[in-house]
Design an enzyme around this catalytic site. Sequence first.
Site, PDB file in Angstrom:
ATOM      1  N   LYS A 549       0.872  -1.175   0.000  1.00 54.90           N
ATOM      2  CA  LYS A 549       0.000   0.000   0.000  1.00 54.90           C
ATOM      3  C   LYS A 549       0.909   1.225   0.000  1.00 54.90           C
ATOM      4  CE  LYS A 549      -1.779  -1.646   3.836  1.00 54.90           C
ATOM      5  NZ  LYS A 549      -3.202  -1.407   3.591  1.00 54.90           N
ATOM      6  N   ARG A 550       0.358   2.409  -0.202  1.00 56.16           N
ATOM      7  CA  ARG A 550       1.201   3.598  -0.123  1.00 56.16           C
ATOM      8  C   ARG A 550       1.913   3.655   1.225  1.00 56.16           C
ATOM      9  NH1 ARG A 550       1.444   7.404  -4.519  1.00 56.16           N
ATOM     10  NH2 ARG A 550       2.454   8.733  -2.997  1.00 56.16           N
ATOM     11  N   THR A 659      -8.951  -0.790   0.460  1.00 53.99           N
ATOM     12  CA  THR A 659      -9.521  -1.744  -0.488  1.00 53.99           C
ATOM     13  C   THR A 659      -8.558  -2.912  -0.672  1.00 53.99           C
ATOM     14  OG1 THR A 659      -8.637  -0.389  -2.277  1.00 53.99           O
ATOM     15  CG2 THR A 659     -10.996  -0.170  -1.792  1.00 53.99           C
ATOM     16  N   LYS A 663      -9.244  -7.094  -1.312  1.00 50.74           N
ATOM     17  CA  LYS A 663      -8.619  -7.935  -2.343  1.00 50.74           C
ATOM     18  C   LYS A 663      -7.978  -9.166  -1.703  1.00 50.74           C
ATOM     19  CE  LYS A 663      -7.342  -3.645  -4.681  1.00 50.74           C
ATOM     20  NZ  LYS A 663      -6.205  -2.711  -4.822  1.00 50.74           N
TER      21      LYS A 663
HETATM   22  C1  LIG Z   1      -5.810  -1.732  -4.040  1.00 50.69           C
HETATM   23  C2  LIG Z   1      -4.613  -0.928  -4.334  1.00 50.69           C
HETATM   24  C3  LIG Z   1      -4.233   0.111  -3.472  1.00 50.69           C
HETATM   25  C4  LIG Z   1      -4.981   0.428  -2.205  1.00 50.69           C
HETATM   26  O1  LIG Z   1      -4.445  -0.334  -1.142  1.00 50.69           O
HETATM   27  P1  LIG Z   1      -4.793  -0.002   0.382  1.00 50.69           P
HETATM   28  O2  LIG Z   1      -4.189  -1.139   1.124  1.00 50.69           O
HETATM   29  O3  LIG Z   1      -6.289  -0.003   0.490  1.00 50.69           O
HETATM   30  O4  LIG Z   1      -4.186   1.294   0.700  1.00 50.69           O
HETATM   31  C5  LIG Z   1      -3.103   0.831  -3.778  1.00 50.69           C
HETATM   32  N1  LIG Z   1      -2.377   0.569  -4.873  1.00 50.69           N
HETATM   33  C6  LIG Z   1      -2.697  -0.439  -5.720  1.00 50.69           C
HETATM   34  C7  LIG Z   1      -1.838  -0.688  -6.890  1.00 50.69           C
HETATM   35  C8  LIG Z   1      -3.834  -1.206  -5.486  1.00 50.69           C
HETATM   36  O5  LIG Z   1      -4.159  -2.182  -6.340  1.00 50.69           O
END
Ligand SMILES: *Cc1c(COP(=O)(O)O)cnc(C)c1O
Length: 814
Positions: A549-550, A659, A663
Amino acid sequence: MTEITAPKSAVTAEQFADEIREQLKYTQGVTVEQAKPADVYVAASAAVRRHLMDSWFKTQSDMVNGNTKAVGYLSAEFLMGKQLRNALLNAGLTEQFDAAVKELGFSVQDVVDAEHEPGLGNGGLGRLAACFIDSLASLGVPAFGYGIQYKYGIFEQKFDENGKQIETPDYWLTNEEPWGHIDYNRDQKVSFGGEVVEEDGKKVWKPAWSVRAVPVDYMVPGYASGRVNTLRLWTAKSYDEFDLLTFNKSEYLDAVKPQVEAENISKILYPEDSTPQGKALRLEQQYFFVSASIHDAIRVFYPGQDKPDLTTFADKITFQLNDTHPVIGIPELMRVLMDEYGYDWDTAWTVTNKTFNYTCHTLLPEALEVWPSKLIGELLPRHLEIIEKIQDQFAAELKAKGVDEATIKDMAIYTGDSVRMAYLATYGGSHVNGVAELHSQLLKDVTLKNFSDVYPDKFTNVTNGVTPRRFVKLANPRLSDLITEGLGTDKWVSDLELLKGLEPLAADDEFVKKFAAVKQANKVDFSNYAKREYGFDIDPNTMINTMVKRLHEYKRQALKILAVIARYADIKSGRIAADDVMPRTIVFGAKAAPGYYLAKQTIQLINNVARVINNDPDVKGKLNVYFPWNYNVRLAQHLIPAADLDEQISQAGKEASGTGNMKFALNGAMTVGTLDGANVEIRERVGAENFFLFGMTVDEVDALYAEGYDPKKYYEADPRLKAAIDMVADGTFSNGDKTVYEDLVHDWLTKDWFMTLADFGAYTAIQSEIEALYAQPLEWNRKALINVANSGYFSSDRSMEDYLERIWMTGPLK
Ligand SMILES: *Cc1c(COP(=O)(O)O)cnc(C)c1O
């Protein structure tokens, strides 16, 4: 008998191969013999696009001629991921493509790899927009995604020899890009600057300069809906071809200057996440795409009409504001209705109010956009006037409702010095939503409390979701086949709640073993991918533990890396015998905003912890850390299906939804997480016994802030935490140089705003529970399968249905 409902085109593999040949020859001018995989990729993409063309036309004409209100999803970011596989799936051409490419003598993987991912988003917010437009098309709802075709998307991340993040520009448009169709004849003029004058008692804006907004259209094919919507991304072009007079004096650079400046507007995506950047160019970008989109919608829905009846505008389209970036659309629609079409203020206000709705994506106060009035006044003088008038009307309305003066002041949209975009959006639109139950509640109770007191009916929740097409069907074909086998139908791809039917199979050991075999095969695949792409040697027989994630302090990658270091120290010191350690491979993925110092230090630390641990024979095979660079949708699609355990460990009350968590649950990973964002709802659905919960709650966090948080106390009290931080400080991960992580360590010990140290004890405590379960593969996989079975709610199809019902009040085309 298994019911198969996936779209399947009648085109044969031979026919599809001929279409590719034809495309290569007549459009690209290369023979099959000369062609490279990248040529075949372009040709195949063009061929799929042709197959979608009739549905695209039909969707557009049904949208304009039908009586179904369309959705305009206004978003500064669309993080689409690669297009080819998704388009093939929805066009029912996957098998034909695979066979045709082989027939032409190419490797399917080489051809698919030739596609370069468009990085037109930072992270979750942009990916959400992409999932939403996929779902709208799949539900058959007429919709536009409106945004910007940035010439340079999110930077490409690399690491230097010291493990520091390096940002390089992403030249994603240097090769032929077959998906976007530029349409010079549907352009819009967007103006800036100048002044407002009175003419015949009317306000007239005399702008100083204009740019040409040219749409680039991307097809958004629905799955099994026969519908194809449009993602319309604007690119900026100059009106001033170069100035011949200047050019004749051979001042070439001056001659092309206006062009360069105009085109700067769509040049870069700001690489920020969770903090706004108050840059004039950013406001220009926002106004640029929103103004072009509003005019475009008028063009589309009132074709050929000089005097359209725009009092019906809100019946034609509803605009969803994805965060505050497009909020300047509210005064823009007011201006268009009044100044361009002659409506009075009240009529314009009624239409505007009905047209817009706002999604808030944060709780961090520093992330809510506030623009200096001076800047808006210089760039958009007429809009500033309109905003002032909105403020007057708003203040009068609040007064009439009996709100006290101090509160009215607190709620000001326009303070004189600045304009608060979240407040403008809340007042100017019909609905405001948060993106998970907890987040929506906190918006009402804290962030926008005054507004929810006065306008309680505006507030609602729509929990985020992810598209099952990309994140299950495409990313995880093995699991998809097993789900279809288990359910006896593949209908779950467009009706994800059907996954619930897998729950009884969790009691069937044979099915659970098949599920475990799918995970194991995915881990082998990922290990091969990581070897090929990154040169990593990942052992697929260890637990794969992910955190992708970021990079942001609130997400607390620091908590994870400190726990890894503590584990390392346990083994080194003999506190735990190496033989008793459950082997784990930790995989990080994260980009940090280029100006975000502590985030970049954290990246450097993770890389160096990886270097030290992976090279230490004492922990070999027990603990490994990998940090594949440039986390993007492609990497997400490869990694997520292979994860055993995923980390969602933000400080409670800080992650609006997340999100990534959805996943992973859908792909059969177990989650270790806090009670934050959508974790709360995931845990509710999958069951507390199938989720590794730890850490402080929102209330406990608030209480600790109120009491006065002292991270040092936790450092002193927990010898393992102390040892881990001391190792960072003493140069263990910087070749003995004690200065490298000084600032990071100083922050942990004196500030630690997101309470990483306070949650460290609970976090490391739950690890033994995790390892005890992982030691029983059948039980672990049973729980992971229960996660899959109960995560159908987190489909973005369901999110869209909630928006349709609670906010947009529209539905599919007939
Ligand atoms: C789903 C997704 C995110 C969001 O991730 P979080 O864990 O919800 O912050 C960020 N970057 C990519 C490439 C993603 O597919």
